[in-house]
Design an enzyme around this catalytic site. Structure first.
Site, short mmCIF file in Angstrom:
data_model
loop_
_atom_site.label_atom_id
_atom_site.label_comp_id
_atom_site.label_asym_id
_atom_site.label_seq_id
_atom_site.Cartn_x
_atom_site.Cartn_y
_atom_site.Cartn_z
N ASP A 109 50.42 42.81 43.85
CA ASP A 109 50.95 42.53 45.09
C ASP A 109 50.72 41.10 45.49
OD1 ASP A 109 52.90 42.96 47.02
OD2 ASP A 109 51.51 44.08 48.44
N ASP A 157 40.58 33.87 42.58
CA ASP A 157 42.08 33.95 41.94
C ASP A 157 42.25 34.86 40.94
OD1 ASP A 157 44.07 33.33 40.08
OD2 ASP A 157 43.85 31.17 40.04
N GLY A 158 42.98 36.14 41.34
CA GLY A 158 43.04 37.23 40.60
C GLY A 158 43.33 37.11 39.05
#
Length: 286
Positions: free
Chosen positions: A166, A148-149
């Site tokens: 993005d 999970d960025g």
């Protein structure tokens, strides 16, 4: 490469072939119906005319690859995200949130050999398609991490020169970005002169809060440009409190960047200057 199941495109307006992460012998008719109904729950690939596109739904194209030139940037929004090179032509550390079809990762890996690339992708099915989109294997310069960025940014103490965001779901910008301190964590993740580049699209009410939050966190040091051919907007946010765009210098450098990377940097420089002058970011935040 993961096993892919192939069937004719079930979409009347989008001919070609569809590839799915499904086992051999799957029910073609049932899968086609789920795709048409918009209830297929994995990313899928639509290929036609030498172009290979990643979708979460037919309504949004996540990434497009030229099969004969995998490292090329086909979509206008991806090309304009690379406009950060007008401000930081030699980044050493780049973090990306959202792999998609990997067009930005492949482009940076090919054209920025001095940069270390870390890509965060939450969906293992997207990562499973990386080879199909020509994304290079991990090496000393490239890491694709299933994570999970948003959470990763909050937990890490590392810094980068450029942060490319993005992060899209089936209906536009990932809503989870607004449920956390993502924008503040993103600012903290940047080096002293670091740049955040964020792609937004979809309904205005979906992305306006992101633009407003970036303007707040980055003390209004945000420039936005529209990508009319794709319906996107690209946001550039600058951590340096002394940041001031050097438009004359950028115009002079844009031609050299075009020769080096094959992208229309003179047009990007003009769009950035116009976006700053017209306060496009403030308009998007309304």
């Amino acid at each position: 490469m993961s096993v892919l199941f192939e069937l004719p495109s079930p979409f009347p307006s989008e001919p070609g072939r569809v590839r799915l992460l499904e086992p051999a012998g799957s029910d073609t008719d049932a899968l086609a119906e789920r795709l048409r109904a918009g209830c297929y729950d994995k990313p899928f690939v639509l290929e036609n005319g030498g172009l290979r596109a990643l979708h979460f739904s037919l309504g949004y194209v996540q990434s497009v690859m030229d099969v004969d030139n995998p490292a090329a940037l086909v979509l206008g929004y991806a090309q304009r995200m690379m406009a950060f090179l007008l401000f930081a032509p030699r980044p050493r550390r780049i973090t990306m949130i959202g792999l998609g079809g990997g067009s930005l990762a492949s482009f940076c890996h090919r054209h920025l050999p001095a940069a270390a690339l870390t890509v965060l992708e939450i969906d293992p099915h997207v990562i499973a398609l990386r080879a199909l989109f020509g994304v290079p294997a991990d090496d000393a310069r490239l890491r694709v991490i299933e994570a999970d960025g948003v959470r990763w940014l909050g937990d890490t103490d590392t810094r980068c020169d450029v942060l490319l965001v993005d992060a899209f779901g089936a209906e536009g910008v990932a809503e989870t970005l607004l449920d956390t301190d993502f924008h503040a964590d993103a600012q903290r993740h940047l080096s002293g002169r670091g740049i955040l580049v964020m792609n937004v699209a979809g309904a205005r009410e979906g992305y306006a809060p992101h633009v407003a939050r970036l303007l707040e966190v980055f003390d209004e040091r945000v420039i936005a440009i529209p990508v009319r051919e794709d319906g996107n907007h690209i946001l550039f946010a600058f951590r340096d409190p002394q940041f001031a765009p050097r438009w004359t210098w950028m115009r002079s450098q844009a031609h050299a960047l075009k020769a080096r990377f094959g992208l229309d940097f003179p047009a990007f420089a003009q769009q950035l200057e116009s976006g700053d002058r017209q306060r496009h970011a403030w308009r998007l935040a309304r």
